[in-house]
Design an enzyme around this catalytic site. Sequence first.
Site, PDB file in Angstrom:
ATOM      1  N   CYS A  65     -10.893   1.075  -5.182  1.00 38.42           N
ATOM      2  CA  CYS A  65     -10.317  -0.222  -5.564  1.00 38.42           C
ATOM      3  C   CYS A  65     -11.416  -1.255  -5.325  1.00 38.42           C
ATOM      4  CB  CYS A  65      -9.022  -0.518  -4.807  1.00 38.42           C
ATOM      5  SG  CYS A  65      -9.151  -0.652  -3.013  1.00 38.42           S
TER       6      CYS A  65
HETATM    7  O1  LIG Z   1      -9.457  -4.237  -3.191  1.00 38.31           O
HETATM    8  C1  LIG Z   1      -8.311  -4.126  -3.553  1.00 38.31           C
HETATM    9  C2  LIG Z   1      -7.248  -3.673  -2.637  1.00 38.31           C
HETATM   10  O2  LIG Z   1      -7.766  -3.402  -1.362  1.00 38.31           O
HETATM   11  C3  LIG Z   1      -7.935  -4.493  -4.939  1.00 38.31           C
HETATM   12  O3  LIG Z   1      -8.846  -3.935  -5.825  1.00 38.31           O
HETATM   13  C4  LIG Z   1      -7.931  -5.999  -5.068  1.00 38.31           C
HETATM   14  O4  LIG Z   1      -6.941  -6.528  -4.206  1.00 38.31           O
HETATM   15  C5  LIG Z   1      -7.619  -6.423  -6.482  1.00 38.31           C
HETATM   16  O5  LIG Z   1      -6.350  -6.003  -6.826  1.00 38.31           O
HETATM   17  P1  LIG Z   1      -5.459  -6.883  -7.813  1.00 38.31           P
HETATM   18  O6  LIG Z   1      -6.302  -7.138  -9.028  1.00 38.31           O
HETATM   19  O7  LIG Z   1      -4.267  -5.989  -8.085  1.00 38.31           O
HETATM   20  O8  LIG Z   1      -5.119  -8.108  -7.059  1.00 38.31           O
END
Ligand SMILES: O=C(CO)[C@H](O)[C@H](O)COP(=O)(O)O
Length: 156
Positions: A65
């Site tokens: 992520c």
């Molecule tokens: O690093 C992350 C979680 O630890 C995610 O990639 C980040 O929060 C972005 O997610 P979103 O686009 O759904 O907000």
Amino acid sequence: MAMKVIIGADPLGFAIKEDVKKYLLSSGYEVEDITGDGPIDYYNVGYNVGKRISSGEFERGIIFCGTGMGVNIVANKFPGVYCGLCESVLTAKLCRIINNCNVLSMGGTLNGGFKAVEMAKAFMETGFSEGFSEASPEFLQKSFCCVQDIESEIFN
Ligand SMILES: O=C(CO)[C@H](O)[C@H](O)COP(=O)(O)O
């Protein structure tokens, strides 16, 4: 038989996931990528991979992520999942040697493709309790058993 590896990424982890996937496939691993065509949120990556490692369907997982943290937190909710959040090749190696991690998580905002592949290689190619001068294999194995005992107490 080739080791079965499950991988998945949210949009911020997608690019480095593609590099790691190429490495895994070219190394002969059997790879299932749960990412699909549309965007998938980090908690669903952690959930789907954690669940299928926990069931024993896959031996290893690599999840991505933005930071590696969200996928890590969710995957580690499942019994039998030992997911290490790594930001270096050394920690990717040590999470295998010391902790017997079966899942690796990393962040696409923190790592480029080359480093991601080197971390994945270290994770896939390093055995548990091998070659660590700071602690004996017996100690590392006993410690892992204690972690599993704690886990059993919590989940049963
Ligand atoms: O690093 C992350 C979680 O630890 C995610 O990639 C980040 O929060 C972005 O997610 P979103 O686009 O759904 O907000």
